[in-house]
Design an enzyme around this catalytic site. Structure first.
Site, short mmCIF file in Angstrom:
data_model
loop_
_atom_site.label_atom_id
_atom_site.label_comp_id
_atom_site.label_asym_id
_atom_site.label_seq_id
_atom_site.Cartn_x
_atom_site.Cartn_y
_atom_site.Cartn_z
N ARG A 60 0.68 -1.12 0.08
CA ARG A 60 0.00 -0.15 0.09
C ARG A 60 0.83 1.23 -0.07
O ARG A 60 0.53 2.35 -0.39
CB ARG A 60 -0.89 0.04 1.11
CG ARG A 60 -2.04 0.91 1.05
CD ARG A 60 -3.24 0.75 2.44
NE ARG A 60 -2.31 1.08 3.59
CZ ARG A 60 -2.49 0.58 4.61
NH1 ARG A 60 -3.07 -0.74 4.80
NH2 ARG A 60 -1.95 0.80 5.61
N TYR A 113 -17.36 18.81 -9.70
CA TYR A 113 -17.75 17.66 -9.85
C TYR A 113 -18.82 17.22 -8.74
O TYR A 113 -18.42 17.29 -7.51
CB TYR A 113 -16.85 16.66 -10.06
CG TYR A 113 -16.96 15.28 -10.24
CD1 TYR A 113 -17.50 14.62 -11.47
CD2 TYR A 113 -16.46 14.32 -9.24
CE1 TYR A 113 -17.69 13.51 -11.58
CE2 TYR A 113 -16.78 12.77 -9.51
CZ TYR A 113 -17.40 12.66 -10.74
OH TYR A 113 -17.37 11.21 -10.67
N ASP A 185 -9.03 20.42 -9.34
CA ASP A 185 -9.34 19.38 -10.21
C ASP A 185 -9.07 19.67 -11.50
O ASP A 185 -9.55 20.49 -12.27
CB ASP A 185 -10.88 19.04 -9.83
CG ASP A 185 -11.16 17.57 -10.83
OD1 ASP A 185 -10.56 17.34 -11.77
OD2 ASP A 185 -12.14 17.00 -10.28
N LYS A 210 -9.54 9.03 -16.67
CA LYS A 210 -10.12 10.04 -17.80
C LYS A 210 -8.69 10.06 -19.01
O LYS A 210 -8.48 9.09 -19.25
CB LYS A 210 -10.54 11.25 -17.57
CG LYS A 210 -11.53 11.40 -16.50
CD LYS A 210 -12.82 10.66 -16.88
CE LYS A 210 -13.62 10.64 -15.45
NZ LYS A 210 -14.80 9.77 -15.56
C1 LIG Z 1 -13.97 16.34 -13.10
C2 LIG Z 1 -14.25 15.20 -12.45
N1 LIG Z 1 -13.31 14.88 -11.33
C3 LIG Z 1 -13.37 13.72 -10.92
C4 LIG Z 1 -14.03 12.58 -11.20
C5 LIG Z 1 -13.96 11.37 -10.49
O1 LIG Z 1 -13.34 10.28 -11.27
P1 LIG Z 1 -13.27 8.64 -10.95
O2 LIG Z 1 -14.49 8.39 -11.98
O3 LIG Z 1 -12.23 8.21 -11.50
O4 LIG Z 1 -13.47 8.53 -9.57
C6 LIG Z 1 -14.68 12.68 -12.66
C7 LIG Z 1 -15.30 11.76 -13.10
O5 LIG Z 1 -16.14 11.67 -13.89
C8 LIG Z 1 -14.61 14.08 -12.96
O6 LIG Z 1 -15.28 14.26 -14.12
#
Ligand SMILES: Cc1ncc(COP(=O)(O)O)c(C=O)c1O
Length: 394
Positions: A60, A113, A185, A210
């Protein structure tokens, strides 16, 4: 003597975290599948207790696979270090938990998000953190929201449904003067198109699921910290909350990272061509894409970003939900799915938009499109056929 020219993004993506000499010459690091690490002596077993993350101690805490990926992301971000997480949302939540405690005031973008929003309202608020949403267009006006106990400002730019661009340097300059930590983010732009640390941000978070992984086959998060102090806070937070990512997903993250700039160039070009095409359609009220000159975020985008990725929005003129459903359900190439950043084009109708408290939604049905790696002409034809279904049901 002049300083050597720093490598470009594509060179860094190809070479960062690259260490064949440590892996018998193999160009990629091996995938270390392990929980247990065996030590030959009691002294080695206990290791350097003051440095629990140095070397390999337990699955981990990191393996050469995770360290290669973290090092590569940190290099492209221009960060001190990076830490993997089991998902993008895991990375967002763990970073917030690592910094905040009861009594702190958190300022977070109203356009964040949605699951991150749910985390701060449903978990952090219950732990005694005061959560306040701010208008993503607030810029330097954020100073009016600061309180003595403001600890952290959490940005997302652009937001992943409404695509507002924030004035990041204006916000971070004010935060730095008050020792308020800033996090962003950065999943939409990736470090190829936006460098948070050069704009004063302390912590940059990615849904590596992504664009970084890029092939819709892994769940992964990664967070980069600007300096040693921030890195130590981040790493400790990840360690104490049990964050770890699966070895294969980390490997997929690093594999995707190698081709990130070249894939992004293709996503960018196709998205821009689609956005232009859509802006000229009668059915469309407005295209939400910060790289379009008429977009409200364009001036800031042009100042701070070096490119745009494949995710953008289209606000339709008034049509019935039935007509929009006929349009999106019949698409041949744009599939419906809750993601983006992969090779495939996606379309999602915004029938159930995320909650907003400060900046409301423009009226109309929003479509969110992700431009994948297909041929532009085929994607355009798919949309033209979709508009015919929209008109037929109107
Ligand atoms: C802007 C944004 N941040 C974070 C996330 C979270 O990512 P994950 O789906 O890998 O948890 C997403 C997922 O769609 C996102 O669009």
């Amino acid at each position: 003597m002049t300083a050597p020219k720093p490598p470009g993004a594509a060179t860094l993506a190809a070479h960062a975290g690259y260490d064949p000499a440590s892996h018998q010459g193999t160009v990629n690091p091996p995938v270390y599948h392990t929980s247990t690490v065996i030590f030959p002596t009691v002294e080695a077993l206990h290791g350097d207790d003051a440095n629990p993350f140095g070397g390999m101690r337990y699955g981990r805490t990191g393996t050469p696979t995770t360290k290669a990926f973290e090092g590569a992301v940190a290099a492209l971000e221009g960060a001190y270090g990076a830490v993997v997480a089991s998902s993008g949302l895991g990375a967002c939540c763990t970073a917030l938990l690592a910094w905040l405690k009861a009594g702190d005031h958190l300022l977070i973008s109203d356009a964040v998000y949605a699951p991150t929003r749910n985390f701060v309202t449903r978990i952090l608020a219950n732990l005694g953190v005061t959560v306040e949403f701010y208008d993503p267009l607030i810029g330097a006006g954020i100073r009016t929201l600061f309180r003595p106990e403001t600890k952290l400002v959490y940005l997302e730019s652009p937001s992943s449904w409404s695509f507002e661009i924030q004035d990041v340097p204006a916000i971070t300059a004010l935060c730095r003067a008050r020792k308020i930590t800033t996090m962003i983010d950065n999943s939409w732009a990736t470090p190829v198109f936006f460098k948070p640390m050069s704009h004063g941000v302390d912590v940059s978070i990615h849904a590596a699921t992504k664009y970084i992984a890029g092939h819709s086959d892994a769940m992964l998060g990664v967070t980069a910290a600007s300096d040693k102090t921030n890195y130590d806070t981040l790493k400790t937070g990840h360690y104490l909350t049990g964050q770890a990512a699966g070895a294969d997903d980390v490997f997929y993250g690093l594999r995707g990272f190698r081709t990130l700039p070249i894939r992004l160039a293709r996503h960018e070009a196709t998205a821009l061509a689609l956005a232009d095409f859509l802006a000229g359609r009668d059915e469309v009220q407005r295209v939400l894409h910060p790289a379009l000159p008429g977009d409200p975020g364009h001036v800031l985008w042009k100042r701070d970003f070096t490119g745009s990725s494949g995710l953008f929005g289209v606000l339709l003129k008034p049509y019935s939900a039935r007509a929009v459903t006929a349009m999106v359900e019949g698409m041949a190439l744009f599939k419906m799915g809750w993601s983006w950043g992969g090779f495939e084009s996606l379309i999602v109708p915004g029938f159930h938009l995320p909650a907003r408290g400060v900046r409301g939604w423009e009226p109309g049905i929003l479509l969110r499109l992700h431009a994948g790696l297909e041929d532009f002409d085929d994607l355009k034809d798919d949309l033209i056929a979709g508009f015919a279904r929209l008109a037929a049901e109107a």
